[in-house]
Design a protein around this motif. Structure first.
Motif, PDB file in Angstrom:
ATOM      1  N   LEU A 182       8.211  30.788 -28.983  1.00  0.00           N
ATOM      2  CA  LEU A 182       9.081  29.775 -28.369  1.00  0.00           C
ATOM      3  C   LEU A 182       9.189  28.578 -29.307  1.00  0.00           C
ATOM      4  CD1 LEU A 182      10.580  28.298 -26.008  1.00  0.00           C
ATOM      5  CD2 LEU A 182       8.324  27.704 -25.100  1.00  0.00           C
ATOM      6  N   TYR A 183      10.406  28.145 -29.558  1.00  0.00           N
ATOM      7  CA  TYR A 183      10.659  26.954 -30.375  1.00  0.00           C
ATOM      8  C   TYR A 183      11.452  25.948 -29.549  1.00  0.00           C
ATOM      9  CZ  TYR A 183       9.579  29.872 -34.470  1.00  0.00           C
ATOM     10  OH  TYR A 183       8.971  30.691 -35.390  1.00  0.00           O
ATOM     11  N   ARG A 184      11.318  24.688 -29.941  1.00  0.00           N
ATOM     12  CA  ARG A 184      12.134  23.614 -29.326  1.00  0.00           C
ATOM     13  C   ARG A 184      13.067  23.063 -30.389  1.00  0.00           C
ATOM     14  NH1 ARG A 184      10.430  18.174 -29.244  1.00  0.00           N
ATOM     15  NH2 ARG A 184       8.349  18.924 -29.760  1.00  0.00           N
ATOM     16  N   ASN A 185      14.340  22.983 -30.065  1.00  0.00           N
ATOM     17  CA  ASN A 185      15.291  22.409 -31.021  1.00  0.00           C
ATOM     18  C   ASN A 185      14.976  20.931 -31.209  1.00  0.00           C
ATOM     19  OD1 ASN A 185      16.617  24.870 -30.979  1.00  0.00           O
ATOM     20  ND2 ASN A 185      18.058  24.216 -29.403  1.00  0.00           N
ATOM     21  N   ARG A 186      14.775  20.557 -32.458  1.00  0.00           N
ATOM     22  CA  ARG A 186      14.512  19.136 -32.730  1.00  0.00           C
ATOM     23  C   ARG A 186      15.845  18.395 -32.543  1.00  0.00           C
ATOM     24  NH1 ARG A 186      11.898  19.665 -37.693  1.00  0.00           N
ATOM     25  NH2 ARG A 186       9.799  19.623 -36.871  1.00  0.00           N
ATOM     26  N   PRO A 187      15.827  17.257 -31.796  1.00  0.00           N
ATOM     27  CA  PRO A 187      17.109  16.572 -31.572  1.00  0.00           C
ATOM     28  C   PRO A 187      17.728  16.113 -32.889  1.00  0.00           C
ATOM     29  CG  PRO A 187      15.251  15.295 -30.703  1.00  0.00           C
ATOM     30  CD  PRO A 187      14.686  16.588 -31.173  1.00  0.00           C
ATOM     31  N   LYS A 188      19.040  16.211 -33.002  1.00  0.00           N
ATOM     32  CA  LYS A 188      19.731  15.807 -34.246  1.00  0.00           C
ATOM     33  C   LYS A 188      19.563  14.314 -34.449  1.00  0.00           C
ATOM     34  CE  LYS A 188      22.864  19.630 -34.640  1.00  0.00           C
ATOM     35  NZ  LYS A 188      22.751  20.286 -33.325  1.00  0.00           N
ATOM     36  N   PHE A 189      19.658  13.575 -33.374  1.00  0.00           N
ATOM     37  CA  PHE A 189      19.289  12.160 -33.430  1.00  0.00           C
ATOM     38  C   PHE A 189      18.481  11.878 -32.178  1.00  0.00           C
ATOM     39  CE2 PHE A 189      23.489  12.745 -31.737  1.00  0.00           C
ATOM     40  CZ  PHE A 189      23.482  12.025 -30.565  1.00  0.00           C
ATOM     41  N   PHE A 220      -0.112  33.367 -22.738  1.00  0.00           N
ATOM     42  CA  PHE A 220       0.439  32.352 -23.637  1.00  0.00           C
ATOM     43  C   PHE A 220      -0.635  31.835 -24.584  1.00  0.00           C
ATOM     44  CE2 PHE A 220       0.973  27.832 -24.587  1.00  0.00           C
ATOM     45  CZ  PHE A 220       2.203  27.847 -25.230  1.00  0.00           C
ATOM     46  N   ALA A 221      -0.253  31.543 -25.819  1.00  0.00           N
ATOM     47  CA  ALA A 221      -1.156  30.861 -26.763  1.00  0.00           C
ATOM     48  C   ALA A 221      -0.345  29.824 -27.534  1.00  0.00           C
ATOM     49  CB  ALA A 221      -1.761  31.865 -27.730  1.00  0.00           C
ATOM     50  N   SER A 222      -0.911  28.635 -27.692  1.00  0.00           N
ATOM     51  CA  SER A 222      -0.126  27.600 -28.377  1.00  0.00           C
ATOM     52  C   SER A 222      -0.160  27.775 -29.897  1.00  0.00           C
ATOM     53  CB  SER A 222      -0.575  26.198 -27.974  1.00  0.00           C
ATOM     54  OG  SER A 222      -1.959  26.117 -28.029  1.00  0.00           O
ATOM     55  N   GLU A 223      -1.143  28.545 -30.381  1.00  0.00           N
ATOM     56  CA  GLU A 223      -1.204  28.846 -31.818  1.00  0.00           C
ATOM     57  C   GLU A 223      -0.724  30.283 -32.002  1.00  0.00           C
ATOM     58  OE1 GLU A 223      -2.844  26.615 -34.051  1.00  0.00           O
ATOM     59  OE2 GLU A 223      -2.883  25.266 -32.313  1.00  0.00           O
ATOM     60  N   GLY A 224      -0.371  30.634 -33.210  1.00  0.00           N
ATOM     61  CA  GLY A 224       0.006  32.029 -33.461  1.00  0.00           C
ATOM     62  C   GLY A 224       0.845  32.108 -34.714  1.00  0.00           C
ATOM     63  N   HIS A 225       0.899  33.330 -35.276  1.00  0.00           N
ATOM     64  CA  HIS A 225       1.697  33.517 -36.478  1.00  0.00           C
ATOM     65  C   HIS A 225       3.163  33.214 -36.151  1.00  0.00           C
ATOM     66  CE1 HIS A 225       3.300  35.168 -40.118  1.00  0.00           C
ATOM     67  NE2 HIS A 225       4.152  35.858 -39.379  1.00  0.00           N
ATOM     68  N   HIS A 226       3.786  32.411 -36.952  1.00  0.00           N
ATOM     69  CA  HIS A 226       5.209  32.145 -36.705  1.00  0.00           C
ATOM     70  C   HIS A 226       5.896  31.711 -37.984  1.00  0.00           C
ATOM     71  CE1 HIS A 226       3.321  28.159 -36.376  1.00  0.00           C
ATOM     72  NE2 HIS A 226       4.466  27.702 -36.838  1.00  0.00           N
ATOM     73  N   GLU A 227       7.164  32.047 -38.022  1.00  0.00           N
ATOM     74  CA  GLU A 227       8.003  31.623 -39.138  1.00  0.00           C
ATOM     75  C   GLU A 227       8.402  30.171 -38.887  1.00  0.00           C
ATOM     76  OE1 GLU A 227      12.086  33.377 -40.520  1.00  0.00           O
ATOM     77  OE2 GLU A 227      10.838  34.921 -39.555  1.00  0.00           O
ATOM     78  N   LYS A 228       8.521  29.405 -39.955  1.00  0.00           N
ATOM     79  CA  LYS A 228       9.039  28.027 -39.778  1.00  0.00           C
ATOM     80  C   LYS A 228      10.560  28.131 -39.682  1.00  0.00           C
ATOM     81  CE  LYS A 228       5.932  24.552 -41.373  1.00  0.00           C
ATOM     82  NZ  LYS A 228       4.756  25.013 -42.092  1.00  0.00           N
ATOM     83  N   LEU A 229      11.131  27.572 -38.648  1.00  0.00           N
ATOM     84  CA  LEU A 229      12.596  27.601 -38.504  1.00  0.00           C
ATOM     85  C   LEU A 229      13.131  26.184 -38.672  1.00  0.00           C
ATOM     86  CD1 LEU A 229      13.205  30.003 -35.455  1.00  0.00           C
ATOM     87  CD2 LEU A 229      13.089  30.557 -37.891  1.00  0.00           C
ATOM     88  N   LYS A 232      13.635  23.250 -35.893  1.00  0.00           N
ATOM     89  CA  LYS A 232      12.971  23.668 -34.656  1.00  0.00           C
ATOM     90  C   LYS A 232      11.461  23.434 -34.756  1.00  0.00           C
ATOM     91  CE  LYS A 232      16.359  27.301 -33.752  1.00  0.00           C
ATOM     92  NZ  LYS A 232      17.367  26.416 -33.225  1.00  0.00           N
ATOM     93  N   VAL A 233      10.853  23.140 -33.617  1.00  0.00           N
ATOM     94  CA  VAL A 233       9.413  22.923 -33.541  1.00  0.00           C
ATOM     95  C   VAL A 233       8.794  24.129 -32.836  1.00  0.00           C
ATOM     96  CG1 VAL A 233       7.608  21.352 -32.686  1.00  0.00           C
ATOM     97  CG2 VAL A 233       9.904  20.458 -33.173  1.00  0.00           C
ATOM     98  N   PHE A 234       7.766  24.729 -33.453  1.00  0.00           N
ATOM     99  CA  PHE A 234       7.090  25.869 -32.820  1.00  0.00           C
ATOM    100  C   PHE A 234       6.302  25.381 -31.611  1.00  0.00           C
ATOM    101  CE2 PHE A 234       3.183  28.540 -32.593  1.00  0.00           C
ATOM    102  CZ  PHE A 234       3.800  29.728 -32.212  1.00  0.00           C
ATOM    103  N   GLU A 235       6.472  26.051 -30.463  1.00  0.00           N
ATOM    104  CA  GLU A 235       5.827  25.594 -29.223  1.00  0.00           C
ATOM    105  C   GLU A 235       4.788  26.574 -28.694  1.00  0.00           C
ATOM    106  OE1 GLU A 235       6.479  22.853 -26.992  1.00  0.00           O
ATOM    107  OE2 GLU A 235       7.559  21.866 -28.617  1.00  0.00           O
ATOM    108  N   GLY A 236       4.723  27.773 -29.282  1.00  0.00           N
ATOM    109  CA  GLY A 236       3.714  28.721 -28.823  1.00  0.00           C
ATOM    110  C   GLY A 236       4.257  30.135 -28.802  1.00  0.00           C
ATOM    111  N   THR A 237       3.360  31.053 -28.469  1.00  0.00           N
ATOM    112  CA  THR A 237       3.731  32.461 -28.470  1.00  0.00           C
ATOM    113  C   THR A 237       3.295  33.076 -27.133  1.00  0.00           C
ATOM    114  OG1 THR A 237       3.479  34.471 -29.765  1.00  0.00           O
ATOM    115  CG2 THR A 237       1.588  33.061 -29.726  1.00  0.00           C
ATOM    116  N   PHE A 238       4.078  34.011 -26.616  1.00  0.00           N
ATOM    117  CA  PHE A 238       3.695  34.601 -25.324  1.00  0.00           C
ATOM    118  C   PHE A 238       4.058  36.074 -25.267  1.00  0.00           C
ATOM    119  CE2 PHE A 238       8.001  33.021 -24.665  1.00  0.00           C
ATOM    120  CZ  PHE A 238       8.611  34.000 -23.923  1.00  0.00           C
ATOM    121  N   THR A 239       3.365  36.776 -24.376  1.00  0.00           N
ATOM    122  CA  THR A 239       3.710  38.173 -24.089  1.00  0.00           C
ATOM    123  C   THR A 239       4.038  38.291 -22.606  1.00  0.00           C
ATOM    124  OG1 THR A 239       1.354  38.594 -23.804  1.00  0.00           O
ATOM    125  CG2 THR A 239       2.293  39.265 -25.895  1.00  0.00           C
ATOM    126  N   ILE A 240       4.866  39.259 -22.280  1.00  0.00           N
ATOM    127  CA  ILE A 240       5.196  39.460 -20.849  1.00  0.00           C
ATOM    128  C   ILE A 240       5.044  40.948 -20.518  1.00  0.00           C
ATOM    129  CG2 ILE A 240       6.690  37.492 -20.460  1.00  0.00           C
ATOM    130  CD1 ILE A 240       9.111  39.313 -21.015  1.00  0.00           C
TER     131      ILE A 240
END
Ligand SMILES: Cc1cc2nc3c(=O)[nH]c(=O)nc-3n(C[C@H](O)[C@H](O)[C@H](O)COP(=O)(O)O)c2cc1C
Length: 240
Positions: A182-189, A220-229, A232-240
């Motif tokens: 899960l990522y959060r879009n960083r606000p443009k301004f 859910f885990a707030s840490e985890g392998h992730h690509e930098k986008l 966007k800010v990485f917010e965590g990784t989850f399984t369902i």
């Protein structure tokens, strides 16, 4: 209606019957919140149910009750608050009670007994005046392709989640092992500091919908392998 079904029907309610709910109902709500799932068990949080005299809001509407939400400011506390209290929002609406997250406002003539915890946000609630539920065509939401790297109907519960100013700043990517990032879009301004706070609460809200829709398997885990986008800010990784 159960919580999962409520995801597809709920809407923010901004017109309330002034009559307070029965004390028994408020007790049921407290019982639900006290037993809700958390994202991060290391964070202390609390809440209080107060009347309209104990809040200041920028809204023209008033509700008979408000949940004031407080938390220790550490780790992913804003996500955690969104996660816990979106379950409460679904619970209220599943019981026929209207609700609306309120970012623009705060407590009035109120002292939080839990020192070390900050006021974060509140939820207005009470009996709705008018229709409580909406049908699926009435959701104003981004299409799945805008919020995910793959068209994936399993993300519909998150897609329907409420967010501050309906900004929907979430973005989901798929990992080879079947988990999601899960990522959060960083606000443009940056409009103001509050927007940043609310958008992080929104992330927890979207995760709550994924949890409620997949209660048995969600992790859910707030840490985890992730690509930098970019952007966007990485917010965590989850399984369902
Ligand atoms: C963190 C957060 C803060 C919000 N703050 C306000 C607010 O201050 N006033 C308001 O009328 N609605 C507020 N809302 C409600 C959103 O505007 C609403 O959820 C969004 O427009 C989507 O509409 P829906 O909830 O009816 O699906 C807030 C929602 C969230 C999640």
């Amino acid at each position: 209606m159960n919580l999962k079904e409520t995801i597809y029907k709920r809407q923010s309610i901004r017109k309330y019957d002034k009559t307070p709910l029965a004390e028994e109902t408020l007790e049921e709500i407290r019982h639900f919140i006290d037993n809700a799932a958390v994202l991060n068990p290391d964070i202390e949080w609390s809440y209080d149910i107060v009347g309209r005299d104990n809040v200041r809001t920028l809204q023209r509407f008033k509700a008979p009750h408000y949940i004031l939400i407080f938390s220790q400011p550490k780790d992913n506390y804003l996500q955690n608050v969104g996660f816990i209290f979106q379950q409460a929002d679904l619970f209220l609406q599943s019981r026929g009670i209207g609700s609306c997250w309120i970012g623009a406002g705060g407590p009035k003539k109120y002292e939080n007994p839990n020192h070390g915890q900050e006021y974060i946000i509140m939820i207005a609630f009470g009996n709705p005046q008018g229709e409580l539920y909406r049908n699926s065509s009435q959701f104003r939401r981004k299409i799945i392709c805008e919020i995910s790297d793959e068209r994936d109907s399993k993300l519909i519960p998150a897609r329907l989640a409420p967010s501050a100013t309906n900004s929907q700043t979430w973005y989901f990517t798929h990992n080879d092992d079947g988990s999601y990032n899960l990522y959060r879009n960083r606000p443009k301004f940056r409009l103001n500091k509050k927007t940043d706070v609310w958008n992080q609460v929104d992330m927890g809200i979207a995760l709550a919908h994924m949890y409620v829709a997949n209660e048995e398997s969600f992790k859910f885990a707030s840490e985890g392998h992730h690509e930098k986008l970019s952007g966007k800010v990485f917010e965590g990784t989850f399984t369902i």
